[in-house]
Design a protein around this motif. Structure first.
Motif, PDB file in Angstrom:
ATOM      1  N   LEU A 173       0.848  -1.188   0.000  1.00  0.00           N
ATOM      2  CA  LEU A 173       0.000   0.000   0.000  1.00  0.00           C
ATOM      3  C   LEU A 173       0.890   1.246   0.000  1.00  0.00           C
ATOM      4  CD1 LEU A 173      -2.610  -1.100   2.696  1.00  0.00           C
ATOM      5  CD2 LEU A 173      -2.953  -1.050   0.223  1.00  0.00           C
ATOM      6  N   LEU A 174       0.791   2.056  -1.034  1.00  0.00           N
ATOM      7  CA  LEU A 174       1.647   3.237  -1.150  1.00  0.00           C
ATOM      8  C   LEU A 174       1.142   4.406  -0.312  1.00  0.00           C
ATOM      9  CD1 LEU A 174       2.565   3.214  -4.959  1.00  0.00           C
ATOM     10  CD2 LEU A 174       3.825   2.242  -3.024  1.00  0.00           C
ATOM     11  N   GLY A 175      -0.114   4.337   0.140  1.00  0.00           N
ATOM     12  CA  GLY A 175      -0.655   5.376   1.014  1.00  0.00           C
ATOM     13  C   GLY A 175      -1.232   6.550   0.252  1.00  0.00           C
ATOM     14  N   ILE A 176      -1.420   7.662   0.968  1.00  0.00           N
ATOM     15  CA  ILE A 176      -2.017   8.867   0.392  1.00  0.00           C
ATOM     16  C   ILE A 176      -0.921   9.670  -0.309  1.00  0.00           C
ATOM     17  CG2 ILE A 176      -3.396  10.918   0.889  1.00  0.00           C
ATOM     18  CD1 ILE A 176      -4.111   9.507   3.581  1.00  0.00           C
ATOM     19  N   LEU A 177      -1.228  10.121  -1.523  1.00  0.00           N
ATOM     20  CA  LEU A 177      -0.241  10.853  -2.315  1.00  0.00           C
ATOM     21  C   LEU A 177       0.221  12.128  -1.606  1.00  0.00           C
ATOM     22  CD1 LEU A 177      -1.853  10.614  -5.880  1.00  0.00           C
ATOM     23  CD2 LEU A 177       0.198   9.428  -5.081  1.00  0.00           C
ATOM     24  N   HIS A 178       1.524  12.420  -1.743  1.00  0.00           N
ATOM     25  CA  HIS A 178       2.133  13.688  -1.303  1.00  0.00           C
ATOM     26  C   HIS A 178       1.960  13.947   0.201  1.00  0.00           C
ATOM     27  CE1 HIS A 178       2.227  14.164  -5.586  1.00  0.00           C
ATOM     28  NE2 HIS A 178       0.932  14.414  -5.676  1.00  0.00           N
ATOM     29  N   THR A 179       1.984  12.904   1.017  1.00  0.00           N
ATOM     30  CA  THR A 179       1.844  13.097   2.472  1.00  0.00           C
ATOM     31  C   THR A 179       3.017  12.490   3.236  1.00  0.00           C
ATOM     32  OG1 THR A 179       0.527  11.053   2.646  1.00  0.00           O
ATOM     33  CG2 THR A 179      -0.690  13.119   2.335  1.00  0.00           C
ATOM     34  N   GLU A 180       4.132  12.262   2.545  1.00  0.00           N
ATOM     35  CA  GLU A 180       5.266  11.570   3.165  1.00  0.00           C
ATOM     36  C   GLU A 180       5.785  12.300   4.400  1.00  0.00           C
ATOM     37  OE1 GLU A 180       4.983  12.281   0.000  1.00  0.00           O
ATOM     38  OE2 GLU A 180       4.827  10.344  -1.004  1.00  0.00           O
ATOM     39  N   VAL A 181       5.802  13.639   4.367  1.00  0.00           N
ATOM     40  CA  VAL A 181       6.354  14.404   5.497  1.00  0.00           C
ATOM     41  C   VAL A 181       5.294  14.689   6.567  1.00  0.00           C
ATOM     42  CG1 VAL A 181       8.111  15.484   4.049  1.00  0.00           C
ATOM     43  CG2 VAL A 181       5.896  16.608   4.318  1.00  0.00           C
ATOM     44  N   LEU A 182       4.065  14.251   6.337  1.00  0.00           N
ATOM     45  CA  LEU A 182       2.971  14.547   7.270  1.00  0.00           C
ATOM     46  C   LEU A 182       2.511  13.317   8.037  1.00  0.00           C
ATOM     47  CD1 LEU A 182       0.788  16.732   4.846  1.00  0.00           C
ATOM     48  CD2 LEU A 182       2.366  17.570   6.601  1.00  0.00           C
ATOM     49  N   GLU A 183       3.288  12.244   7.986  1.00  0.00           N
ATOM     50  CA  GLU A 183       2.807  10.969   8.513  1.00  0.00           C
ATOM     51  C   GLU A 183       2.500  11.028  10.015  1.00  0.00           C
ATOM     52  OE1 GLU A 183       5.576   7.970   7.336  1.00  0.00           O
ATOM     53  OE2 GLU A 183       4.692   7.768   5.336  1.00  0.00           O
ATOM     54  N   PRO A 203     -15.011   2.244   9.673  1.00  0.00           N
ATOM     55  CA  PRO A 203     -13.613   2.698   9.737  1.00  0.00           C
ATOM     56  C   PRO A 203     -12.620   1.566   9.977  1.00  0.00           C
ATOM     57  CG  PRO A 203     -15.026   4.075  11.113  1.00  0.00           C
ATOM     58  CD  PRO A 203     -15.829   2.879  10.731  1.00  0.00           C
ATOM     59  N   LEU A 204     -13.097   0.442  10.547  1.00  0.00           N
ATOM     60  CA  LEU A 204     -12.208  -0.690  10.822  1.00  0.00           C
ATOM     61  C   LEU A 204     -11.688  -1.342   9.551  1.00  0.00           C
ATOM     62  CD1 LEU A 204     -14.059  -2.451  13.788  1.00  0.00           C
ATOM     63  CD2 LEU A 204     -11.828  -1.353  13.879  1.00  0.00           C
ATOM     64  N   VAL A 205     -12.339  -1.084   8.417  1.00  0.00           N
ATOM     65  CA  VAL A 205     -11.928  -1.700   7.154  1.00  0.00           C
ATOM     66  C   VAL A 205     -10.549  -1.197   6.726  1.00  0.00           C
ATOM     67  CG1 VAL A 205     -12.467  -1.952   4.701  1.00  0.00           C
ATOM     68  CG2 VAL A 205     -14.305  -2.045   6.393  1.00  0.00           C
ATOM     69  N   SER A 206     -10.352   0.112   6.793  1.00  0.00           N
ATOM     70  CA  SER A 206      -9.100   0.688   6.284  1.00  0.00           C
ATOM     71  C   SER A 206      -8.240   1.361   7.352  1.00  0.00           C
ATOM     72  CB  SER A 206      -9.415   1.713   5.180  1.00  0.00           C
ATOM     73  OG  SER A 206     -10.255   2.740   5.685  1.00  0.00           O
ATOM     74  N   SER A 207      -8.849   1.825   8.441  1.00  0.00           N
ATOM     75  CA  SER A 207      -8.108   2.634   9.421  1.00  0.00           C
ATOM     76  C   SER A 207      -6.974   1.897  10.128  1.00  0.00           C
ATOM     77  CB  SER A 207      -9.063   3.223  10.461  1.00  0.00           C
ATOM     78  OG  SER A 207      -9.979   4.075   9.845  1.00  0.00           O
ATOM     79  N   PRO A 208      -7.179   0.675  10.654  1.00  0.00           N
ATOM     80  CA  PRO A 208      -6.078   0.034  11.393  1.00  0.00           C
ATOM     81  C   PRO A 208      -4.813  -0.136  10.565  1.00  0.00           C
ATOM     82  CG  PRO A 208      -8.142  -1.082  11.846  1.00  0.00           C
ATOM     83  CD  PRO A 208      -8.416  -0.116  10.737  1.00  0.00           C
ATOM     84  N   LYS A 209      -4.964  -0.580   9.330  1.00  0.00           N
ATOM     85  CA  LYS A 209      -3.788  -0.764   8.468  1.00  0.00           C
ATOM     86  C   LYS A 209      -3.138   0.578   8.133  1.00  0.00           C
ATOM     87  CE  LYS A 209      -0.852  -3.130   6.117  1.00  0.00           C
ATOM     88  NZ  LYS A 209       0.110  -4.006   6.815  1.00  0.00           N
ATOM     89  N   MET A 210      -3.988   1.595   7.892  1.00  0.00           N
ATOM     90  CA  MET A 210      -3.460   2.922   7.581  1.00  0.00           C
ATOM     91  C   MET A 210      -2.703   3.487   8.783  1.00  0.00           C
ATOM     92  SD  MET A 210      -5.496   6.274   6.163  1.00  0.00           S
ATOM     93  CE  MET A 210      -6.641   6.329   7.538  1.00  0.00           C
ATOM     94  N   LEU A 211      -3.262   3.347   9.984  1.00  0.00           N
ATOM     95  CA  LEU A 211      -2.582   3.828  11.187  1.00  0.00           C
ATOM     96  C   LEU A 211      -1.300   3.048  11.441  1.00  0.00           C
ATOM     97  CD1 LEU A 211      -5.678   4.260  13.531  1.00  0.00           C
ATOM     98  CD2 LEU A 211      -4.292   6.093  12.539  1.00  0.00           C
ATOM     99  N   PHE A 212      -1.309   1.762  11.085  1.00  0.00           N
ATOM    100  CA  PHE A 212      -0.139   0.900  11.277  1.00  0.00           C
ATOM    101  C   PHE A 212       1.049   1.397  10.460  1.00  0.00           C
ATOM    102  CE2 PHE A 212       2.329  -3.022  10.360  1.00  0.00           C
ATOM    103  CZ  PHE A 212       2.627  -3.390  11.664  1.00  0.00           C
ATOM    104  N   TYR A 213       0.804   1.697   9.176  1.00  0.00           N
ATOM    105  CA  TYR A 213       1.955   2.141   8.365  1.00  0.00           C
ATOM    106  C   TYR A 213       2.271   3.622   8.556  1.00  0.00           C
ATOM    107  CZ  TYR A 213      -1.191   3.735   4.514  1.00  0.00           C
ATOM    108  OH  TYR A 213      -2.140   4.363   3.744  1.00  0.00           O
ATOM    109  N   LEU A 214       1.303   4.433   9.004  1.00  0.00           N
ATOM    110  CA  LEU A 214       1.603   5.839   9.317  1.00  0.00           C
ATOM    111  C   LEU A 214       2.489   5.956  10.549  1.00  0.00           C
ATOM    112  CD1 LEU A 214      -1.800   7.702   8.700  1.00  0.00           C
ATOM    113  CD2 LEU A 214       0.307   7.956   7.391  1.00  0.00           C
ATOM    114  N   SER A 215       2.450   4.914  11.399  1.00  0.00           N
ATOM    115  CA  SER A 215       3.301   4.914  12.592  1.00  0.00           C
ATOM    116  C   SER A 215       4.695   4.364  12.304  1.00  0.00           C
ATOM    117  CB  SER A 215       2.637   4.091  13.701  1.00  0.00           C
ATOM    118  OG  SER A 215       2.476   2.751  13.301  1.00  0.00           O
ATOM    119  N   GLY A 216       5.016   4.152  11.022  1.00  0.00           N
ATOM    120  CA  GLY A 216       6.353   3.739  10.619  1.00  0.00           C
ATOM    121  C   GLY A 216       6.528   2.254  10.426  1.00  0.00           C
ATOM    122  N   ASN A 217       5.444   1.478  10.436  1.00  0.00           N
ATOM    123  CA  ASN A 217       5.530   0.031  10.250  1.00  0.00           C
ATOM    124  C   ASN A 217       5.346  -0.352   8.781  1.00  0.00           C
ATOM    125  OD1 ASN A 217       5.756  -1.057  13.114  1.00  0.00           O
ATOM    126  ND2 ASN A 217       3.974   0.275  13.303  1.00  0.00           N
TER     127      ASN A 217
END
Length: 292
Positions: free
Chosen positions: A12-22, A72-86
């Motif tokens: 999952l590449l995540g949200i575009l152009h948000t690399e410095v805002l994680e 929100p459980l569908v996408s949020s846990p995985k999104m929060l997981f990789y936003l925290s640097g995992n």
């Protein structure tokens, strides 16, 4: 489901152009997630504990709160997981599950908003027959029907999407697995499937939208027939919470459809709004109604 995929893991590449805002996004989305769970659990607790709220309107609201807890459980846990640097990896089976439950819960909510509009239509236009028409048995059938048809729609869309061969690349250019980004990864011609899925999703959404608009047109006509200003105000107040929730859910979708050219950043923002913000705001909207 026929699976001839050679891909076992996706990125999952995540949200575009948000690399410095994680870090900021992690805190923001975690807050949304927490208040969504808290608000909807409180709404459920209030409805269950108060006998005066054991009516069809609040019965359907209870189901909406359950959907808003799980959506929100569908996408949020995985999104929060990789936003925290995992790791941003997701298994193929996990991707299938994300897509299925996203459309299952999304379609269920869409049908539920339509049923809730019908409930308000009966309450305003046929008040003397309301308890007969919206009996306990009818409410249970309608509530189960929203999940049943949501499951059928989600199964159809998921089967169509993952019957395709996925042999690489394995990078999902989004923050969760959805139909448009998955079709880009397929190793086959997807033009026919894109059209079929577009018609399927569009027909369902448009049908619900038109049924809700029709219900509210009849409601407005009936309210205008009421002679007293106080009577008109009280009649409208019973619909205001559902109308607000309906606009919160459907207006972002309309915004996407009215774009002259697709904008990936706007699409991501609108989906985050639908996935996290709307489920968080629904308890606030309905809590004002419950206080009245």
């Amino acid at each position: 489901m026929r699976n001839i995929s050679m891909v076992t893991k996706l990125l999952l590449l995540g949200i575009l152009h948000t690399e410095v805002l994680e870090t900021m996004l992690f805190i923001l989305f975690l807050s949304f997630y927490f208040f969504t769970l808290l608000g909807n659990l409180l709404i459920l607790l209030i409805i269950v504990s108060s006998t005066r709220l054991h009516t069809p309107m609040y019965f359907f609201l209870g189901k909406l709160s359950v959907c808003d807890i799980f959506f929100p459980l569908v996408s949020s846990p995985k999104m929060l997981f990789y936003l925290s640097g995992n790791s941003q990896d997701i298994s193929y089976a996990g991707c299938v599950s994300q897509l299925f439950f996203y459309h299952f819960l999304g379609c269920t909510e869409c049908f539920l908003y339509t049923v809730m509009a019908y409930d308000r239509f009966v309450a305003i236009c046929y008040p003397l027959r309301y308890k007969v028409i919206m009996s306990h048995r009818v409410c249970v059938i309608l509530a189960m029907g929203t999940s049943f048809f949501g499951c059928i729609q989600a199964t159809f869309l998921t089967t169509l999407t993952f019957q395709l061969p996925y042999c690489g690349p394995s990078e999902v250019d989004y923050y969760f697995c959805d139909i448009p980004v998955m079709l880009k990864l397929a190793c086959a011609d997807t033009s026919t499937l894109e059209m079929v899925e577009f018609i399927s999703v569009g027909f369902m959404s448009l049908s619900c939208f038109l049924l809700i608009i029709t219900s509210y047109s009849c409601i407005v006509f009936s309210i205008l027939q009421i002679h007293s200003a106080e009577g008109r105000r009280r009649a409208f107040s019973t619909c205001s919470a559902h109308l607000t929730a309906f606009l919160l859910a459907f207006m972002p979708v309309v915004l996407i459809c009215l774009q002259p050219t697709p904008n990936p950043c706007l699409n991501a923002a609108v989906q985050i709004l639908n996935n996290l913000v709307t489920p968080m705001l629904n308890p606030l909207v309905y809590s004002l109604r419950i206080r009245k």
